[in-house]
Motif scaffolding. Structure first.
Motif, PDB file in Angstrom:
ATOM      1  N   MET A 166      -9.252   7.841 -10.687  1.00 27.26           N
ATOM      2  CA  MET A 166      -9.608   6.801 -10.330  1.00 27.26           C
ATOM      3  C   MET A 166     -10.734   6.292 -11.101  1.00 27.26           C
ATOM      4  O   MET A 166     -11.318   7.171 -11.667  1.00 27.26           O
ATOM      5  N   THR A 167     -10.877   5.036 -11.039  1.00 26.40           N
ATOM      6  CA  THR A 167     -11.968   4.273 -11.946  1.00 26.40           C
ATOM      7  C   THR A 167     -13.232   4.538 -11.255  1.00 26.40           C
ATOM      8  O   THR A 167     -13.491   5.021 -10.125  1.00 26.40           O
ATOM      9  N   GLU A 168     -14.412   4.326 -11.989  1.00 29.24           N
ATOM     10  CA  GLU A 168     -15.759   4.744 -11.570  1.00 29.24           C
ATOM     11  C   GLU A 168     -16.124   3.470 -10.566  1.00 29.24           C
ATOM     12  O   GLU A 168     -17.201   3.610 -10.031  1.00 29.24           O
ATOM     13  N   GLN A 169     -15.561   2.307 -10.640  1.00 28.49           N
ATOM     14  CA  GLN A 169     -15.895   1.410  -9.906  1.00 28.49           C
ATOM     15  C   GLN A 169     -15.752   1.573  -8.398  1.00 28.49           C
ATOM     16  O   GLN A 169     -15.189   2.283  -7.876  1.00 28.49           O
ATOM     17  N   SER A 170     -16.799   0.960  -7.513  1.00 24.52           N
ATOM     18  CA  SER A 170     -17.043   1.128  -6.298  1.00 24.52           C
ATOM     19  C   SER A 170     -17.361  -0.290  -5.495  1.00 24.52           C
ATOM     20  O   SER A 170     -18.491  -0.897  -6.204  1.00 24.52           O
ATOM     21  N   THR A 171     -16.991  -0.494  -4.589  1.00 24.12           N
ATOM     22  CA  THR A 171     -17.310  -1.873  -3.896  1.00 24.12           C
ATOM     23  C   THR A 171     -18.829  -1.382  -3.426  1.00 24.12           C
ATOM     24  O   THR A 171     -19.545  -2.275  -3.275  1.00 24.12           O
ATOM     25  N   THR A 172     -19.365  -0.333  -3.229  1.00 18.76           N
ATOM     26  CA  THR A 172     -20.625  -0.043  -2.697  1.00 18.76           C
ATOM     27  C   THR A 172     -21.707  -0.208  -3.907  1.00 18.76           C
ATOM     28  O   THR A 172     -22.739  -0.504  -3.491  1.00 18.76           O
ATOM     29  N   THR A 173     -21.132  -0.029  -5.151  1.00 18.31           N
ATOM     30  CA  THR A 173     -22.030  -0.213  -6.298  1.00 18.31           C
ATOM     31  C   THR A 173     -21.701  -1.468  -6.937  1.00 18.31           C
ATOM     32  O   THR A 173     -22.591  -2.166  -7.833  1.00 18.31           O
ATOM     33  N   ALA A 174     -20.643  -2.124  -6.551  1.00 22.47           N
ATOM     34  CA  ALA A 174     -20.156  -3.657  -7.276  1.00 22.47           C
ATOM     35  C   ALA A 174     -19.844  -4.386  -6.180  1.00 22.47           C
ATOM     36  O   ALA A 174     -18.500  -4.766  -5.876  1.00 22.47           O
ATOM     37  N   LEU A 197      -6.126   9.982   1.925  1.00 24.28           N
ATOM     38  CA  LEU A 197      -6.342   8.612   1.545  1.00 24.28           C
ATOM     39  C   LEU A 197      -7.318   7.610   2.274  1.00 24.28           C
ATOM     40  O   LEU A 197      -8.269   7.202   2.098  1.00 24.28           O
ATOM     41  N   ALA A 198      -7.240   8.232   3.762  1.00 23.06           N
ATOM     42  CA  ALA A 198      -8.417   7.480   4.860  1.00 23.06           C
ATOM     43  C   ALA A 198      -9.771   7.801   4.229  1.00 23.06           C
ATOM     44  O   ALA A 198     -10.889   7.044   4.089  1.00 23.06           O
ATOM     45  N   PHE A 199      -9.901   9.119   3.693  1.00 23.08           N
ATOM     46  CA  PHE A 199     -11.313   9.700   3.664  1.00 23.08           C
ATOM     47  C   PHE A 199     -11.697   8.859   2.078  1.00 23.08           C
ATOM     48  O   PHE A 199     -12.837   8.439   2.175  1.00 23.08           O
ATOM     49  N   THR A 200     -10.665   8.899   1.319  1.00 20.79           N
ATOM     50  CA  THR A 200     -11.158   8.315  -0.103  1.00 20.79           C
ATOM     51  C   THR A 200     -11.330   6.964  -0.005  1.00 20.79           C
ATOM     52  O   THR A 200     -12.462   6.301  -0.553  1.00 20.79           O
ATOM     53  N   LEU A 201     -10.617   6.038   0.841  1.00 20.96           N
ATOM     54  CA  LEU A 201     -10.860   4.645   1.132  1.00 20.96           C
ATOM     55  C   LEU A 201     -12.385   4.380   1.864  1.00 20.96           C
ATOM     56  O   LEU A 201     -13.312   3.662   1.537  1.00 20.96           O
ATOM     57  N   GLU A 202     -12.556   5.266   2.697  1.00 17.16           N
ATOM     58  CA  GLU A 202     -13.882   5.313   3.310  1.00 17.16           C
ATOM     59  C   GLU A 202     -14.906   5.444   2.455  1.00 17.16           C
ATOM     60  O   GLU A 202     -16.051   4.720   2.612  1.00 17.16           O
ATOM     61  N   ASP A 203     -14.984   6.398   1.635  1.00 16.74           N
ATOM     62  CA  ASP A 203     -15.824   6.836   0.552  1.00 16.74           C
ATOM     63  C   ASP A 203     -15.938   5.757  -0.472  1.00 16.74           C
ATOM     64  O   ASP A 203     -17.191   5.129  -0.754  1.00 16.74           O
ATOM     65  N   GLU A 204     -14.776   5.199  -0.929  1.00 12.26           N
ATOM     66  CA  GLU A 204     -14.865   4.331  -2.267  1.00 12.26           C
ATOM     67  C   GLU A 204     -15.453   2.966  -1.509  1.00 12.26           C
ATOM     68  O   GLU A 204     -16.096   2.004  -2.489  1.00 12.26           O
ATOM     69  N   PHE A 205     -15.118   2.516  -0.265  1.00  6.60           N
ATOM     70  CA  PHE A 205     -15.525   0.821   0.124  1.00  6.60           C
ATOM     71  C   PHE A 205     -16.668   1.187   1.338  1.00  6.60           C
ATOM     72  O   PHE A 205     -16.871   0.358   1.670  1.00  6.60           O
ATOM     73  N   ALA A 212      -0.900  -3.512   4.420  1.00  5.30           N
ATOM     74  CA  ALA A 212      -1.513  -3.263   5.472  1.00  5.30           C
ATOM     75  C   ALA A 212      -2.826  -2.281   5.217  1.00  5.30           C
ATOM     76  O   ALA A 212      -3.896  -2.773   5.719  1.00  5.30           O
ATOM     77  N   VAL A 213      -2.884  -1.552   4.514  1.00  9.63           N
ATOM     78  CA  VAL A 213      -4.076  -0.851   3.996  1.00  9.63           C
ATOM     79  C   VAL A 213      -5.051  -1.862   3.430  1.00  9.63           C
ATOM     80  O   VAL A 213      -6.015  -1.942   3.777  1.00  9.63           O
ATOM     81  N   GLY A 214      -4.508  -2.552   2.548  1.00  8.81           N
ATOM     82  CA  GLY A 214      -5.466  -3.412   1.817  1.00  8.81           C
ATOM     83  C   GLY A 214      -5.859  -4.579   2.754  1.00  8.81           C
ATOM     84  O   GLY A 214      -7.136  -4.707   2.580  1.00  8.81           O
ATOM     85  N   GLY A 215      -5.279  -5.106   3.765  1.00  3.80           N
ATOM     86  CA  GLY A 215      -5.425  -5.970   4.758  1.00  3.80           C
ATOM     87  C   GLY A 215      -6.548  -5.252   5.473  1.00  3.80           C
ATOM     88  O   GLY A 215      -7.784  -5.992   5.934  1.00  3.80           O
ATOM     89  N   HIS A 216      -6.610  -3.989   5.974  1.00  2.00           N
ATOM     90  CA  HIS A 216      -7.421  -3.243   6.603  1.00  2.00           C
ATOM     91  C   HIS A 216      -8.928  -3.353   5.931  1.00  2.00           C
ATOM     92  O   HIS A 216      -9.849  -3.624   6.310  1.00  2.00           O
ATOM     93  N   VAL A 217      -8.714  -2.891   4.696  1.00  2.00           N
ATOM     94  CA  VAL A 217     -10.109  -2.848   3.942  1.00  2.00           C
ATOM     95  C   VAL A 217     -10.618  -4.326   3.444  1.00  2.00           C
ATOM     96  O   VAL A 217     -11.875  -4.561   3.663  1.00  2.00           O
ATOM     97  N   VAL A 218      -9.909  -5.237   3.324  1.00  2.00           N
ATOM     98  CA  VAL A 218     -10.463  -6.424   3.282  1.00  2.00           C
ATOM     99  C   VAL A 218     -11.185  -7.137   4.369  1.00  2.00           C
ATOM    100  O   VAL A 218     -12.066  -7.712   4.334  1.00  2.00           O
ATOM    101  N   SER A 219     -10.531  -6.771   5.670  1.00  2.00           N
ATOM    102  CA  SER A 219     -10.943  -7.144   6.700  1.00  2.00           C
ATOM    103  C   SER A 219     -12.412  -6.424   7.059  1.00  2.00           C
ATOM    104  O   SER A 219     -13.297  -7.253   7.456  1.00  2.00           O
ATOM    105  N   SER A 220     -12.368  -5.306   6.872  1.00  2.00           N
ATOM    106  CA  SER A 220     -13.606  -4.475   7.021  1.00  2.00           C
ATOM    107  C   SER A 220     -14.743  -4.963   6.191  1.00  2.00           C
ATOM    108  O   SER A 220     -15.991  -5.136   6.443  1.00  2.00           O
TER     109      SER A 220
END
Length: 100
Positions: free
Chosen positions: A1-9, A57-65, A83-91
């Motif tokens: 995975m890339t080093e980018q993260s929504t929490t840092t970007a 997958l759930a844990f990775t997305l929780e951590d990443e975003f 649907a996964v993308g929609g959930h993340v975007v909505s959150s």
């Protein structure tokens, strides 16, 4: 995975978030195959996710975003890449961490 993260970007666009979510899903998919190029690809049937892989997958997305843990009822409705993308975007939108 890339080093980018929504929490840092913070402030990624919806399109960028969805693309990154798709990248994460494909990286973790047990058998991505050809179906992976379609947002409608199903996590279990098309990409080979099983219960442990779905948890990863759930844990990775929780951590990443920096997402809250997902409840079981919501998780059962999230069956495709789209649907996964929609959930993340909505959150992210709910907490104001999405550009636009």
């Amino acid at each position: 995975m890339t080093e980018q993260s929504t929490t840092t970007a913070p402030g990624r666009s919806e399109e960028e978030v969805r693309a990154y979510v798709c990248e994460i899903i494909l990286e973790l998919a047990p058998s991505p195959g050809q179906a992976a190029t379609d947002g409608g690809a199903r996590l279990v049937e098309d990409l080979g996710f099983h219960s442990l892989a779905l948890l990863e997958l759930a844990f990775t997305l929780e951590d990443e975003f920096d997402l809250q843990p997902i409840d079981e009822e919501t998780a059962r409705r999230i069956t495709t890449i789209e649907a996964v993308g929609g959930h993340v975007v909505s959150s992210l939108r709910e907490r104001g961490a999405l550009a636009g």
